[in-house]
Motif scaffolding. Sequence first.
Motif, mmCIF file in Angstrom:
data_model
loop_
_atom_site.group_PDB
_atom_site.id
_atom_site.type_symbol
_atom_site.label_atom_id
_atom_site.label_comp_id
_atom_site.label_asym_id
_atom_site.label_seq_id
_atom_site.Cartn_x
_atom_site.Cartn_y
_atom_site.Cartn_z
ATOM 1 N N VAL A 27 0.867 -1.179 0.000
ATOM 2 C CA VAL A 27 0.000 0.000 0.000
ATOM 3 C C VAL A 27 0.905 1.230 0.000
ATOM 4 N N SER A 49 -10.204 10.304 4.862
ATOM 5 C CA SER A 49 -9.619 9.181 5.594
ATOM 6 C C SER A 49 -8.846 8.299 4.622
ATOM 7 N N GLY A 52 -3.374 9.598 3.869
ATOM 8 C CA GLY A 52 -1.968 9.616 4.244
ATOM 9 C C GLY A 52 -1.584 10.641 5.285
ATOM 10 N N LYS A 53 -2.553 11.265 5.930
ATOM 11 C CA LYS A 53 -2.262 12.335 6.906
ATOM 12 C C LYS A 53 -1.445 11.792 8.087
ATOM 13 N N THR A 55 0.320 9.055 8.306
ATOM 14 C CA THR A 55 1.643 8.600 7.854
ATOM 15 C C THR A 55 2.582 9.787 7.702
ATOM 16 N N GLN A 92 -3.444 9.990 17.179
ATOM 17 C CA GLN A 92 -4.852 9.903 16.795
ATOM 18 C C GLN A 92 -5.614 8.954 17.711
HETATM 19 N N1 LIG Z 1 0.523 0.015 9.347
HETATM 20 C C1 LIG Z 1 -0.084 0.001 8.160
HETATM 21 N N2 LIG Z 1 -0.041 -1.104 7.376
HETATM 22 C C2 LIG Z 1 -0.624 -1.128 6.181
HETATM 23 N N3 LIG Z 1 -1.282 -0.088 5.631
HETATM 24 C C3 LIG Z 1 -1.368 1.039 6.370
HETATM 25 C C4 LIG Z 1 -0.783 1.134 7.664
HETATM 26 N N4 LIG Z 1 -1.012 2.390 8.144
HETATM 27 C C5 LIG Z 1 -1.724 3.012 7.207
HETATM 28 N N5 LIG Z 1 -1.939 2.215 6.142
HETATM 29 C C6 LIG Z 1 -2.639 2.578 4.891
HETATM 30 O O1 LIG Z 1 -1.991 3.731 4.367
HETATM 31 C C7 LIG Z 1 -2.953 4.641 3.823
HETATM 32 C C8 LIG Z 1 -2.824 5.971 4.546
HETATM 33 O O2 LIG Z 1 -3.227 5.796 5.917
HETATM 34 P P1 LIG Z 1 -3.166 6.986 6.959
HETATM 35 O O3 LIG Z 1 -1.829 7.632 6.877
HETATM 36 O O4 LIG Z 1 -3.565 6.416 8.280
HETATM 37 O O5 LIG Z 1 -4.269 7.983 6.400
HETATM 38 P P2 LIG Z 1 -5.196 9.060 7.157
HETATM 39 O O6 LIG Z 1 -4.491 9.453 8.409
HETATM 40 O O7 LIG Z 1 -5.319 10.193 6.168
HETATM 41 O O8 LIG Z 1 -6.504 8.408 7.412
HETATM 42 C C9 LIG Z 1 -4.307 3.957 3.981
HETATM 43 O O9 LIG Z 1 -4.592 3.257 2.785
HETATM 44 C C10 LIG Z 1 -4.079 2.988 5.125
HETATM 45 O O10 LIG Z 1 -4.967 1.894 5.029
#
Ligand SMILES: Nc1ncnc2c1ncn2[C@@H]1O[C@H](COP(=O)(O)OP(=O)(O)O)[C@@H](O)[C@H]1O
Length: 245
Positions: A27, A49, A52-53, A55, A92
């Motif tokens: 991903v 949602s 990538g915020k 991350t 979060q």
């Molecule tokens: N630890 C992880 N393992 C696999 N995929 C992840 C993980 N963390 C986030 N993702 C994926 O990465 C993408 C960005 O997630 P995230 O940064 O949490 O976005 P947001 O904070 O905007 O909701 C999404 O598709 C999420 O499912």
Amino acid sequence: MTATDGGRDLVRCVEVARTYGRGAAAVVAIHAMSCVVPPAARVAVTGPSGSGKSTLLHLLAGLDRPSAGTIEWPGLGGDPVDRPGTVGFVFQGPSLLPPLDVSENVELPLLLAGFAASEARERSSQALAMVDAVELAGRLPEELSGGQAQRVAVARVLACRPRLILADEPTGQLDAGHRDQVVRALIESAAHLGASLVVATHDVAVANQLSTQWQMRDGRLTCAEEPARVPHQAFYPVSDPGESC
Ligand SMILES: Nc1ncnc2c1ncn2[C@@H]1O[C@H](COP(=O)(O)OP(=O)(O)O)[C@@H](O)[C@H]1O
Ligand SMILES: [Mg+2]
């Protein structure tokens, strides 16, 4: 020295990418992205949602490492992992330690950093007051609502007086009154500390209180702009601001 001078920017990301997993299950959470957090920044990171915020914020904090590209923290003197206390992160999800009461949760990072117990208690009280949580001081995390725990997590960061404050959806569980109070506490603390502030949020009312907007979509920064209503502040450049800007 300009606001985006490499010697002072708190964070500089160049072509940073983050991929979770491998092969067919990979991903791409962040595609190659370049951005800068200059001194005195007030940034709202918005986007749906999964865009990538979280991350991005983890990468800016040094809590996660990019799969490609480089991140530097010239204004912090180097990697925050080696400089405890320079970056404060409001997570979060739940982040309070269950066996410790609210005061102890807020004081713990200060005690670990070597502050005297009296100083830690004083800073804890001040920070809890800023988020209207003084009356929660003796409670355990399991005795808090989600919104109360969120306010305590913000107080824990403010008590440490960091130079870069990163807050990931810090108001997601708050009513409007407490939401405004928490945002005010974050902004006033950042001003008092001379810190930069980056807030990931779904909430337009929160984003509008910050002078710079970074919009994310599908792991890309689609727009970074300063609203016209906030003149005379530094523009925070990204390498590819996108067509919508
Ligand atoms: N630890 C992880 N393992 C696999 N995929 C992840 C993980 N963390 C986030 N993702 C994926 O990465 C993408 C960005 O997630 P995230 O940064 O949490 O976005 P947001 O904070 O905007 O909701 C999404 O598709 C999420 O499912
Ligand atoms: Mg998130």
